[in-house]
Design an enzyme around this catalytic site. Sequence first.
Site, PDB file in Angstrom:
ATOM      1  N   CYS A 384       8.443   1.662  -1.623  1.00  0.00           N
ATOM      2  CA  CYS A 384       9.583   2.471  -2.064  1.00  0.00           C
ATOM      3  C   CYS A 384      10.700   1.569  -2.608  1.00  0.00           C
ATOM      4  O   CYS A 384      10.552   1.047  -3.700  1.00  0.00           O
ATOM      5  CB  CYS A 384      10.042   3.405  -0.953  1.00  0.00           C
ATOM      6  N   HIS A 510       5.195   6.199   0.443  1.00  0.00           N
ATOM      7  CA  HIS A 510       5.138   5.551   1.765  1.00  0.00           C
ATOM      8  C   HIS A 510       3.723   5.656   2.339  1.00  0.00           C
ATOM      9  O   HIS A 510       3.434   6.595   3.080  1.00  0.00           O
ATOM     10  CB  HIS A 510       6.118   6.226   2.723  1.00  0.00           C
ATOM     11  N   GLU A 512       2.469   4.087   4.689  1.00  0.00           N
ATOM     12  CA  GLU A 512       2.464   3.887   6.147  1.00  0.00           C
ATOM     13  C   GLU A 512       2.403   5.210   6.926  1.00  0.00           C
ATOM     14  O   GLU A 512       1.876   5.251   8.029  1.00  0.00           O
ATOM     15  CB  GLU A 512       3.682   3.060   6.581  1.00  0.00           C
TER      16      GLU A 512
HETATM   17  N1  GLN Z   1      16.849   4.179  -2.172  1.00  0.00           N
HETATM   18  C1  GLN Z   1      15.681   4.374  -2.964  1.00  0.00           C
HETATM   19  C2  GLN Z   1      15.624   5.777  -3.555  1.00  0.00           C
HETATM   20  O1  GLN Z   1      16.253   6.677  -3.060  1.00  0.00           O
HETATM   21  C3  GLN Z   1      14.429   4.069  -2.177  1.00  0.00           C
HETATM   22  C4  GLN Z   1      14.213   4.973  -0.999  1.00  0.00           C
HETATM   23  C5  GLN Z   1      13.210   4.461   0.001  1.00  0.00           C
HETATM   24  O2  GLN Z   1      12.947   3.261   0.092  1.00  0.00           O
HETATM   25  N2  GLN Z   1      12.669   5.343   0.852  1.00  0.00           N
HETATM   26  O3  GLN Z   1      14.930   6.010  -4.515  1.00  0.00           O
END
Ligand code: GLN
Length: 549
Positions: A384, A510, A512
């Site tokens: 992310c 994600h 995970e």
């Molecule tokens: N801050 C980034 C976004 O909102 C990544 C979010 C995250 O790592 N879950 O796109």
Amino acid sequence: MTGSTKYIFVTGGVTSSLGKGIISASLAKLLQARGFTVTIQKLDPYINVDPGTLNPYEHGECYVTEDGAETDLDLGHYERFLDVPTSQANNVTTGRIYQNVIRKEREGEYLGKTVQVIPHITDEIKRHIQALGRKGIYDFVITEVGGTVGDIESLPYLESIRQLRWEKGKDCLVVHLTLLPFLHTTGELKTKPTQHSVKELLSLGVQPDVLVCRTEHPMQKGMKEKIALFCNVDATAVIESRDADTIYDVPLMMQEERLDEVVLRRLGITTFPDADLTQWNDFLHRYKNPIAETRIALVGKYVELKDAYKSIKEALEHAGATNECKVHIHWVHSEKLTAKNVSRLLGTANGILVAPGFGHRGIEGKIEAIRFARENGIPFLGICLGMQCAVIEFGRNVLGLPKANSTEMAADTPDPVIAMMEEQKQVTEKGGTMRLGAYPCQLQEGTLAARIYRRKQVSERHRHRYEFNNAYLEPYRKAGMVASGINPQGKLVEIVEVPAHPWFVGVQFHPEYRSTVAKPHPLFVHFVKAAMSRSRSTTTPNVEKAAKA
Ligand code: GLN
């Protein structure tokens, strides 16, 4: 199982952090291993509508379900143990309960009535508790109540449990988890806090059926009988729960203590199949008998609090077991990483994982870590924000765009290589408004991602507002960073990789959240494998020893 759904409540006493989530998940695992269908839900006594707006320092990681609910990290344990997806319905907070009741009041549902904690709040809690049971697919619904008995916030939940027990009789059971502190001066375990905690529950009208006692040392002879006598439970229903080397040992320890059998019998179920834990035992065997080891640096800004990266840590453990490899996680604070110290702090890592996150803090350290991984051919996984930082790093250091950035960090950057998603621009509220939950991702043929997943399309869970800016797709591709996974509807870039590098993958989602004991996630499995080949090529005496063993 024929007959009505059984409700099992898990409450906690004496102190917090005794591991109600793990005990709930372990009991569920044992029941599942006997062929029953089980789900687990968590009731959280705070007033946030969900944990999505909480800083990880408060309650650790925010876990995201398939249907896009932002939930408590205990749901991660439930999924990792059971390999059954949870949903919005598996996590309820006091905030959500009140929000529903107040909405109904405005809609006129209680016209003429004074709206009160009892019965309106407790009815709403009971409705939520039974919502999963009403689906008719679960033999057991296990409900973990957050907080500790005696907290003001938990009172409406315990009152709801009292009422449900009264209404459902034999179909309800309460497991109370307590602590037996060890006094070093006298060398004894003490039962008094457990007695007091049960008294507190009794004063609310709830008699526990089973007591699970957390303890550092084995319980002394006669202690179970003593607790049983003071707390009105059977001595067989006093369960010892010793500190475990790994959370994955707990189901087996609970099986040895016959927790599941005691629960089944108390619920009036007297015939049941033996537990089949073959797959679990096989996982544990590989987990505990590694033939190799590798070192992964996890770069993030919350590393003082490991719970902030719970699912990532567990996914690495699952991947380690699959590869029969001990994964040493080296936690690196992104705020402390600079161009000067990066080779000292990351030089011994066989793989570098850059964690998700929000906001500016620690960003430049993450970018340094990625540059180091890219330039030195060290396997890299960016998740992310970690993927977004990889895109920024590549823009700055390969494409020659020194000010490349995400508009989250620098709204006026001349090169917004990561930018806010179109549909996010109108959003003003913070809670539950990100791109959340499972979305499909199409894998481009011939890429590393396609080789890892061995599928054309996958589905992964998301939690973000920003995305790869497609205006930069072509220059990036030409410079050597390709988009290997794309969302088929919105054309959003979901995976980037650098084919010239041994193993360099950034994912907008994600992975995970989807790694379980039964199904370790392929991205983590391959990442660990790549780190292992790196450890072999940069052999340390330790690794050599382990490989020979
Ligand atoms: N801050 C980034 C976004 O909102 C990544 C979010 C995250 O790592 N879950 O796109």
